[in-house]
Motif scaffolding. Sequence first.
Motif, PDB file in Angstrom:
ATOM      1  N   GLN A   1       0.848  -1.210   0.000  1.00 14.88           N
ATOM      2  CA  GLN A   1       0.000   0.000   0.000  1.00 14.88           C
ATOM      3  C   GLN A   1       0.876   1.251   0.000  1.00 14.88           C
ATOM      4  O   GLN A   1       0.577   2.232  -0.675  1.00 14.88           O
ATOM      5  CB  GLN A   1      -0.902   0.021   1.252  1.00 14.88           C
ATOM      6  N   THR A   2       1.960   1.210   0.770  1.00 11.53           N
ATOM      7  CA  THR A   2       2.863   2.364   0.855  1.00 11.53           C
ATOM      8  C   THR A   2       3.516   2.600  -0.503  1.00 11.53           C
ATOM      9  O   THR A   2       3.621   3.741  -0.970  1.00 11.53           O
ATOM     10  CB  THR A   2       3.950   2.110   1.934  1.00 11.53           C
ATOM     11  N   ILE A   3       3.932   1.522  -1.146  1.00 12.32           N
ATOM     12  CA  ILE A   3       4.547   1.641  -2.480  1.00 12.32           C
ATOM     13  C   ILE A   3       3.535   2.250  -3.458  1.00 12.32           C
ATOM     14  O   ILE A   3       3.867   3.164  -4.230  1.00 12.32           O
ATOM     15  CB  ILE A   3       5.026   0.248  -2.983  1.00 12.32           C
ATOM     16  N   LEU A   4       2.305   1.781  -3.393  1.00  9.82           N
ATOM     17  CA  LEU A   4       1.274   2.294  -4.315  1.00  9.82           C
ATOM     18  C   LEU A   4       1.038   3.785  -4.097  1.00  9.82           C
ATOM     19  O   LEU A   4       0.973   4.569  -5.039  1.00  9.82           O
ATOM     20  CB  LEU A   4      -0.049   1.531  -4.100  1.00  9.82           C
ATOM     21  N   LYS A   5       0.964   4.171  -2.823  1.00 10.78           N
ATOM     22  CA  LYS A   5       0.738   5.578  -2.476  1.00 10.78           C
ATOM     23  C   LYS A   5       1.904   6.429  -2.998  1.00 10.78           C
ATOM     24  O   LYS A   5       1.726   7.495  -3.574  1.00 10.78           O
ATOM     25  CB  LYS A   5       0.675   5.691  -0.941  1.00 10.78           C
ATOM     26  N   TYR A   6       3.103   5.887  -2.804  1.00  7.28           N
ATOM     27  CA  TYR A   6       4.334   6.595  -3.199  1.00  7.28           C
ATOM     28  C   TYR A   6       4.393   6.776  -4.721  1.00  7.28           C
ATOM     29  O   TYR A   6       4.645   7.869  -5.230  1.00  7.28           O
ATOM     30  CB  TYR A   6       5.524   5.762  -2.703  1.00  7.28           C
ATOM     31  N   LEU A   7       4.133   5.690  -5.441  1.00 12.65           N
ATOM     32  CA  LEU A   7       4.183   5.765  -6.915  1.00 12.65           C
ATOM     33  C   LEU A   7       3.118   6.726  -7.430  1.00 12.65           C
ATOM     34  O   LEU A   7       3.355   7.514  -8.347  1.00 12.65           O
ATOM     35  CB  LEU A   7       3.985   4.368  -7.531  1.00 12.65           C
ATOM     36  N   LYS A   8       1.948   6.687  -6.796  1.00 17.43           N
ATOM     37  CA  LYS A   8       0.849   7.569  -7.229  1.00 17.43           C
ATOM     38  C   LYS A   8       1.242   9.037  -7.048  1.00 17.43           C
ATOM     39  O   LYS A   8       1.032   9.867  -7.941  1.00 17.43           O
ATOM     40  CB  LYS A   8      -0.412   7.240  -6.413  1.00 17.43           C
ATOM     41  N   THR A   9       1.841   9.347  -5.892  1.00 14.55           N
ATOM     42  CA  THR A   9       2.280  10.728  -5.626  1.00 14.55           C
ATOM     43  C   THR A   9       3.269  11.173  -6.696  1.00 14.55           C
ATOM     44  O   THR A   9       3.150  12.267  -7.261  1.00 14.55           O
ATOM     45  CB  THR A   9       2.989  10.785  -4.244  1.00 14.55           C
ATOM     46  N   LYS A  10       4.253  10.323  -7.001  1.00 14.41           N
ATOM     47  CA  LYS A  10       5.291  10.680  -7.973  1.00 14.41           C
ATOM     48  C   LYS A  10       4.688  10.873  -9.365  1.00 14.41           C
ATOM     49  O   LYS A  10       5.042  11.810 -10.080  1.00 14.41           O
ATOM     50  CB  LYS A  10       6.363   9.576  -8.036  1.00 14.41           C
ATOM     51  N   LEU A  11       3.791   9.976  -9.737  1.00 12.26           N
ATOM     52  CA  LEU A  11       3.210  10.070 -11.084  1.00 12.26           C
ATOM     53  C   LEU A  11       2.300  11.284 -11.214  1.00 12.26           C
ATOM     54  O   LEU A  11       2.223  11.901 -12.276  1.00 12.26           O
ATOM     55  CB  LEU A  11       2.469   8.779 -11.437  1.00 12.26           C
ATOM     56  N   ASN A  12       1.653  11.665 -10.121  1.00 13.96           N
ATOM     57  CA  ASN A  12       0.829  12.878 -10.173  1.00 13.96           C
ATOM     58  C   ASN A  12       1.720  14.100 -10.385  1.00 13.96           C
ATOM     59  O   ASN A  12       1.363  15.004 -11.137  1.00 13.96           O
ATOM     60  CB  ASN A  12      -0.005  13.020  -8.900  1.00 13.96           C
ATOM     61  N   ILE A  13       2.879  14.119  -9.732  1.00 15.36           N
ATOM     62  CA  ILE A  13       3.812  15.246  -9.934  1.00 15.36           C
ATOM     63  C   ILE A  13       4.271  15.250 -11.400  1.00 15.36           C
ATOM     64  O   ILE A  13       4.318  16.291 -12.056  1.00 15.36           O
ATOM     65  CB  ILE A  13       5.027  15.138  -8.968  1.00 15.36           C
ATOM     66  N   ALA A  14       4.588  14.069 -11.909  1.00 11.93           N
ATOM     67  CA  ALA A  14       5.036  13.975 -13.316  1.00 11.93           C
ATOM     68  C   ALA A  14       3.947  14.485 -14.258  1.00 11.93           C
ATOM     69  O   ALA A  14       4.230  15.214 -15.213  1.00 11.93           O
ATOM     70  CB  ALA A  14       5.395  12.525 -13.637  1.00 11.93           C
ATOM     71  N   LYS A  15       2.694  14.135 -13.958  1.00 19.34           N
ATOM     72  CA  LYS A  15       1.580  14.565 -14.823  1.00 19.34           C
ATOM     73  C   LYS A  15       1.422  16.086 -14.810  1.00 19.34           C
ATOM     74  O   LYS A  15       1.067  16.695 -15.814  1.00 19.34           O
ATOM     75  CB  LYS A  15       0.277  13.897 -14.364  1.00 19.34           C
ATOM     76  N   GLN A  16       1.697  16.688 -13.633  1.00 16.76           N
ATOM     77  CA  GLN A  16       1.573  18.148 -13.539  1.00 16.76           C
ATOM     78  C   GLN A  16       2.692  18.858 -14.310  1.00 16.76           C
ATOM     79  O   GLN A  16       2.527  19.966 -14.780  1.00 16.76           O
ATOM     80  CB  GLN A  16       1.657  18.586 -12.079  1.00 16.76           C
ATOM     81  N   ASN A  17       3.832  18.211 -14.417  1.00 15.39           N
ATOM     82  CA  ASN A  17       5.009  18.881 -14.986  1.00 15.39           C
ATOM     83  C   ASN A  17       5.319  18.544 -16.442  1.00 15.39           C
ATOM     84  O   ASN A  17       6.156  19.202 -17.054  1.00 15.39           O
ATOM     85  CB  ASN A  17       6.245  18.565 -14.140  1.00 15.39           C
TER      86      ASN A  17
END
Length: 313
Positions: free
Chosen positions: A239-255
Amino acid sequence: MIILGIETSHDDTSIAILENNKIVKMITFSQIKIHQKYGGTIPEIASREHVNNVALVLEEIKKDYDLNLIDYIAYTNEPGLIGALYIGFLFASAISIALNKPLIPVNHIKGHLFSVAINQKITYPAMALIVSGGHSQLMYAKSYNDIVIVGKTQDDALGEVYDKVARKLNLGFPGGPIIDKLAQDLKNKNDLLFSIPKTENELDFSFSGIKTQVINYINSLEQKNYQIDQGKIAYSFQQTILKYLKTKLNIAKQNFEIKTLILAGGVSANKEIRELILNMHTNSLIPELKYATDNGAMIAKAAQIYLETKHEK
Ligand code: KG4
Ligand code: ZN
């Protein structure tokens, strides 16, 4: 166009044939059973196994495929275990000389990235999360020839962390598929809520930060002689890995402008990580399961795309 793809960078000896955009044959000899005894890959043993296996795999291919029809020989040239890579190179070179056909060196990470292009189409620009036992990075691809790493792990690779947490839980090797299954099978989905590490570059990763928390938690239970709930820990870790990857990918999507979101590398076999990626973009590409972990097909595919695009800027 017919391409023979050879992958030997780690613990799989895999050869595939790509004919007119289709993988028509793939034979893989895995060494997992041998390395399981040691709880991880032993490079010297991996090299020796590749020496034994390459010719056997080729014999299998030859049973229903005429090697004289091949136009190119593609092989993994980097990164990987040096002895294992070298055997692949020597083997590919021998076939190339015997058939008088050109060699195409392929970067293993690029191979993983283009594993999603087998039977699917990448629309550029694409953001690719490549997570394997040796590498974890975010790659922004404007074309085959224009790929920039925009984020990478500062410490362990994601697959490595799965393997280390599994070892600590006495689950065996490789840990990724076992943790994946335990997390899926858990009845009472109770998350222990491990925290998420911070990195200076927001798109970098620190998977070791998550691993250390999980291992410290297990150590603290061991010291108190408490029971270790493998399923609950595996689930919470994931779950922690999923949360972490989601956070990173959201930043990537914004940038970044992202027309395709790609997941690849051995960890892309993970059920929940696959679902996460599919839910995060309207055009997500994940590899077919047989092309998620190391394989010769992805090497042949990357070589094909290289040949088609090498004159493009
Ligand atoms: O790409 P790969 O086959 O070899 C390398 O290039 O490293 O990746 C192997 C890694 C191992 O660490 C393994 O535990 C992980 O991929 N892996 C998984 C799953 N299947 C394999 N990790 C999480 N969930 C899975 N289902
Ligand atoms: Zn790999």
